[in-house]
Design a protein around this motif. Structure first.
Motif, PDB file in Angstrom:
ATOM      1  N   GLY A 169      26.624 -35.090  14.143  1.00 25.41           N
ATOM      2  CA  GLY A 169      27.369 -34.180  14.998  1.00 25.41           C
ATOM      3  C   GLY A 169      27.255 -32.735  14.568  1.00 25.41           C
ATOM      4  N   ASP A 170      27.803 -31.842  15.400  1.00 26.13           N
ATOM      5  CA  ASP A 170      27.685 -30.405  15.162  1.00 26.13           C
ATOM      6  C   ASP A 170      28.986 -29.749  14.738  1.00 26.13           C
ATOM      7  OD1 ASP A 170      28.912 -28.674  17.754  1.00 26.13           O
ATOM      8  OD2 ASP A 170      28.491 -30.777  18.130  1.00 26.13           O
ATOM      9  N   ALA A 180      36.892 -40.958   8.724  1.00 23.75           N
ATOM     10  CA  ALA A 180      37.999 -41.861   9.039  1.00 23.75           C
ATOM     11  C   ALA A 180      37.497 -43.248   9.439  1.00 23.75           C
ATOM     12  CB  ALA A 180      38.852 -41.271  10.166  1.00 23.75           C
ATOM     13  N   ALA A 181      36.293 -43.305  10.028  1.00 24.17           N
ATOM     14  CA  ALA A 181      35.726 -44.590  10.452  1.00 24.17           C
ATOM     15  C   ALA A 181      34.958 -45.283   9.337  1.00 24.17           C
ATOM     16  CB  ALA A 181      34.804 -44.380  11.653  1.00 24.17           C
ATOM     17  N   GLY A 182      34.714 -44.573   8.240  1.00 20.53           N
ATOM     18  CA  GLY A 182      33.992 -45.175   7.121  1.00 20.53           C
ATOM     19  C   GLY A 182      32.490 -45.174   7.279  1.00 20.53           C
ATOM     20  N   VAL A 183      31.966 -44.300   8.155  1.00 26.90           N
ATOM     21  CA  VAL A 183      30.518 -44.209   8.328  1.00 26.90           C
ATOM     22  C   VAL A 183      30.017 -42.915   7.696  1.00 26.90           C
ATOM     23  CG1 VAL A 183      30.655 -45.512  10.480  1.00 26.90           C
ATOM     24  CG2 VAL A 183      30.580 -43.025  10.565  1.00 26.90           C
ATOM     25  N   SER A 184      28.739 -42.892   7.321  1.00 32.81           N
ATOM     26  CA  SER A 184      28.167 -41.678   6.756  1.00 32.81           C
ATOM     27  C   SER A 184      27.972 -40.646   7.856  1.00 32.81           C
ATOM     28  CB  SER A 184      26.848 -41.983   6.055  1.00 32.81           C
ATOM     29  OG  SER A 184      25.903 -42.479   6.975  1.00 32.81           O
ATOM     30  N   PHE A 185      27.777 -39.402   7.455  1.00 34.57           N
ATOM     31  CA  PHE A 185      27.696 -38.309   8.425  1.00 34.57           C
ATOM     32  C   PHE A 185      26.553 -37.374   8.070  1.00 34.57           C
ATOM     33  CE2 PHE A 185      28.696 -33.943   9.724  1.00 34.57           C
ATOM     34  CZ  PHE A 185      28.857 -34.124  11.092  1.00 34.57           C
ATOM     35  N   VAL A 186      25.887 -36.879   9.105  1.00 35.93           N
ATOM     36  CA  VAL A 186      24.889 -35.827   8.951  1.00 35.93           C
ATOM     37  C   VAL A 186      25.170 -34.756  10.004  1.00 35.93           C
ATOM     38  CG1 VAL A 186      22.443 -35.212   9.100  1.00 35.93           C
ATOM     39  CG2 VAL A 186      23.127 -37.349   8.011  1.00 35.93           C
ATOM     40  N   GLY A 187      25.244 -33.514   9.560  1.00 40.61           N
ATOM     41  CA  GLY A 187      25.505 -32.419  10.478  1.00 40.61           C
ATOM     42  C   GLY A 187      24.225 -31.809  11.022  1.00 40.61           C
TER      43      GLY A 187
END
Length: 233
Positions: A169-170, A180-187
């Motif tokens: 996401g941006d 909060a969902a327990g998933v990894s994130f990439v911006g």
């Protein structure tokens, strides 16, 4: 992410997969004019893309009245039904990215506060709908980002555990929802967040564009590194 294996990548839509800023600015100004409120500058509107429509109104105006925020949302959608599909441009790296991810056996999902029917129409116009396994839109959950409900719903439909999924996401609310969902994130860098901003928040990000995701995942899995624990710029 056990073994570094990614089974699903979920994407935000506006300013992550597509430049919808012209349409959003037009719809925002239309709604504000109809409500007798001074128009907001383009930069201010751009900074709130990614929030719910009610959240956009409250942030732009400082008005916390629920009825006024709902009126803004109604007027925004009224104009969006006329202009949003034609004014939205999918980023040029996206079609190849989706093809590569599916070629790697990775589920592709879109999880956004934008209405699902609107996303479907934009994807249909770009002939990308067959490359997307699941779309969860704003009408599919009661609590929207930063709450994790939409991501959790997507994981349930995909039958993928949170530890094997990534959200892209941006906006900071995307990172908060992922956490909060327990998933990894990439911006990504196509919103208002720079690499320095993401790094300051302790988040990973692409170096240039969203098309880098396929290579990033391949590199992490070859190295046996969890995407959740990989290097942050």
């Amino acid at each position: 992410m056990a073994g570094g294996h990614v089974k699903a990548i979920m994407f935000d839509f506006d300013l992550t997969l597509a430049d919808s800023s012209n349409g959003i600015v037009e719809c925002t100004r239309y709604a504000l004019r109809a409500m007798g409120i001074t128009e907001a500058e383009r930069e201010r509107i751009h900074s709130v893309i990614g929030l719910t429509l009610q959240g956009m109104f409250q942030t732009l105006t400082g008005n916390g009245e629920t009825e006024r925020a709902d009126e803004f949302a109604r007027l925004f959608v009224e104009r969006a039904d006329e202009v949003m599909v034609s004014s939205t441009q999918i980023y040029r790296e996206v079609p190849d990215l989706f093809e590569q991810l599916r070629g790697q056996g990775i589920n592709v999902a879109i999880v956004s506060s934008k209405f699902r029917y609107r996303i479907e129409s934009i994807l249909d116009a770009a002939r990308l709908r067959p490359l997307v396994d699941l779309i969860v839109g704003g009408e599919d959950v009661q609590r929207r980002k930063p709450h994790p409900d939409a991501l959790v719903l997507a994981l349930t439909h995909l039958r993928v555990p949170a530890a094997s999924a990534m959200y892209v996401g941006d906006h900071p609310v995307d990172a908060e929802a992922a956490r909060a969902a327990g998933v990894s994130f990439v911006g990504v860098l196509t919103g208002t967040m720079s690499a320095e901003h993401w790094s300051a928040r302790g988040e990973r990000c692409v170096k240039a564009h969203v098309g880098e995701l396929a290579q990033l995942v391949r590199g992490s899995e070859r190295a046996g590194v969890s995407v959740a624990d990989g290097h942050r710029p």
